[in-house]
Scaffold this motif. Structure first.
Motif, short mmCIF file in Angstrom:
data_model
loop_
_atom_site.label_atom_id
_atom_site.label_comp_id
_atom_site.label_asym_id
_atom_site.label_seq_id
_atom_site.Cartn_x
_atom_site.Cartn_y
_atom_site.Cartn_z
N LEU A 117 0.82 -1.21 0.00
CA LEU A 117 0.00 0.00 0.00
C LEU A 117 0.86 1.26 0.00
O LEU A 117 0.59 2.22 -0.75
CB LEU A 117 -0.94 0.00 1.22
N LEU A 118 1.91 1.27 0.82
CA LEU A 118 2.80 2.43 0.87
C LEU A 118 3.53 2.63 -0.46
O LEU A 118 3.72 3.76 -0.91
CB LEU A 118 3.82 2.26 2.00
N GLY A 119 3.93 1.53 -1.10
CA GLY A 119 4.59 1.64 -2.39
C GLY A 119 3.70 2.28 -3.44
O GLY A 119 4.13 3.12 -4.23
N GLY A 120 2.42 1.88 -3.45
CA GLY A 120 1.47 2.46 -4.39
C GLY A 120 1.19 3.92 -4.10
O GLY A 120 1.12 4.75 -5.02
N THR A 169 -4.56 -4.16 -1.23
CA THR A 169 -4.99 -4.08 0.16
C THR A 169 -6.34 -4.76 0.35
O THR A 169 -6.52 -5.59 1.26
CB THR A 169 -5.08 -2.61 0.61
N ALA A 170 -7.29 -4.42 -0.51
CA ALA A 170 -8.62 -5.02 -0.41
C ALA A 170 -8.56 -6.53 -0.60
O ALA A 170 -9.20 -7.30 0.14
CB ALA A 170 -9.56 -4.39 -1.45
N GLN A 171 -7.78 -6.97 -1.58
CA GLN A 171 -7.69 -8.39 -1.87
C GLN A 171 -7.02 -9.16 -0.75
O GLN A 171 -7.52 -10.21 -0.30
CB GLN A 171 -6.91 -8.59 -3.17
N PHE A 212 -5.61 -14.55 -9.64
CA PHE A 212 -5.93 -13.47 -8.71
C PHE A 212 -4.86 -12.38 -8.73
O PHE A 212 -4.57 -11.77 -7.70
CB PHE A 212 -6.06 -14.03 -7.29
N ASP A 213 -4.27 -12.11 -9.89
CA ASP A 213 -3.18 -11.13 -9.97
C ASP A 213 -3.71 -9.73 -10.29
O ASP A 213 -3.09 -8.99 -11.04
CB ASP A 213 -2.13 -11.56 -10.99
N LEU A 214 -4.84 -9.37 -9.71
CA LEU A 214 -5.45 -8.06 -9.98
C LEU A 214 -4.59 -6.88 -9.53
O LEU A 214 -4.58 -5.83 -10.18
CB LEU A 214 -6.83 -7.97 -9.32
N PRO A 215 -3.84 -6.97 -8.41
CA PRO A 215 -3.04 -5.80 -7.98
C PRO A 215 -1.98 -5.38 -8.99
O PRO A 215 -1.56 -4.23 -8.99
CB PRO A 215 -2.39 -6.28 -6.68
#
Length: 334
Positions: A136-139, A155-157, A217-220
């Motif tokens: 999350l911090l990286g994004g 984060t959500a996933q 599940f590679d959505l991020p």
């Protein structure tokens, strides 16, 4: 246990020995990551009827990943001008450190384990959950909308699938009566938990794929939508840290499944007990690793809304039902 052998030694000597052992484990894990990537590319090439790496390092391309790592180390380290520099630098470290820390509690054999913690399974879950902060911090620190979207998705996933992941192992805890990973392995002496907990195993396997952010599940970091997501702005060795964290977790999750559901280092049949436990652990570990690679080659990526619905509307109810069924069976037959 390593810690038992050093129990009577001076504190400074313990520190030096554990430091050396930690460095050795890190080198082993880095070696695994190097050749796990190569193995994944080879298996994917075989399954998709195409040629995998076959140039660097002979006809098998054994040094291809080594060359890729050297290329990453030599690339320019770029930090965006408007990025939050301290957090941008710190994020990959926060993402990677927990992936290595969880290895301390995994018993690879009955004699080789860094720390026999009474609540080893709880330790694994708690520490691995910290990786989401690095992602999350990286994004967020990149000051890039695609990175921010990737960080939010991740984060959500990861939070959503953490719940069915943890609940799927409650059946294992009920049957073994312990959170200690060694005790869980010993409880499978007369039958692996994959046979007693098939529903829990399936839920755990699916949720672990989502936790690892691997296909489907590679959505991020879906390249077709987010241009690599939360690490879009990262280059060189900082980008390599994120990839390293993913493959170290692949190592850790494969080892954890081996311990929880496949009897760890124990032989499947008594007459095969003469084969060392480390060999059995390695064989089971490689089987789980192959399944993860197989999933990546086989399944298409899910839509983001379907991904979240699957966690809350499918896996969570099934995991709850498995807990109820396990408690009922244990109360009636054990």
């Amino acid at each position: 246990m390593i810690q038992d052998m050093l129990q009577s030694s001076p504190g400074w000597f313990n520190f030096i020995v554990f430091f050396i052992l930690g460095v050795i484990l890190l080198l082993i894990v880095l070696g695994f990551v190097t050749y796990a990537i190569l193995a994944e590319r080879k298996v994917m090439g075989f399954m998709q009827l195409r040629v995998g790496p076959n140039q660097v390092g002979g006809r098998w391309g054994l040094l291809q990943t080594v060359a890729d790592v050297l290329k990453l180390l030599l690339k320019e380290d770029i930090i965006p001008k408007l990025a939050d520099k301290p957090l941008f630098i710190l994020a990959p470290v926060i993402a990677f450190a927990p992936s290595f820390m969880v290895l301390a509690t995994i018993p690879f054999t009955d004699k080789f384990q860094f720390a026999d913690i009474g609540v080893g399974l709880l330790y694994y879950v708690a520490i691995s959950g910290m990786t989401v902060f690095g992602v999350l911090l990286g994004g967020w620190a990149s000051n890039n909308k695609y990175s921010l979207l990737g960080g939010a998705r991740a984060t959500a996933q990861m939070i959503s699938y953490e719940i069915p992941l943890v609940m799927s192992v409650l059946g294992v805890i009920l049957l073994s009566g312990s959170l200690n990973l060694n005790h869980i392995v010993e409880a499978q002496r007369h039958g692996w938990f994959i046979l007693l907990q098939p529903i829990g195993f399936i839920v755990f396997l699916i949720a672990s794929v989502a936790e690892l952010s691997r296909t489907p599940f590679d959505l991020p970091e879906s390249e077709s939508e987010l241009v690599a997501g939360y690490h879009t702005e990262y280059t060189g060795f900082r980008w390599a840290f994120f990839m390293l964290a993913e493959y170290v977790y692949l190592f850790a999750m494969s080892a954890l499944i081996t311990v929880l559901f496949l009897g760890g280092w124990m032989a499947p049949f008594g007459f095969l007990a003469f084969i060392p436990g480390s060999v059995w652990f390695a064989l089971k570990f490689c089987l789980v690793l192959f399944i993860y690679i197989w999933f990546r080659v086989t399944f298409p990526r899910m839509r983001a809304d379907k991904l979240m619905e699957f966690a809350w509307k499918v896996l969570l109810p099934i995991a709850l039902g498995n807990i109820f069924l396990t408690a009922l069976i244990k109360s009636l037959f054990f």
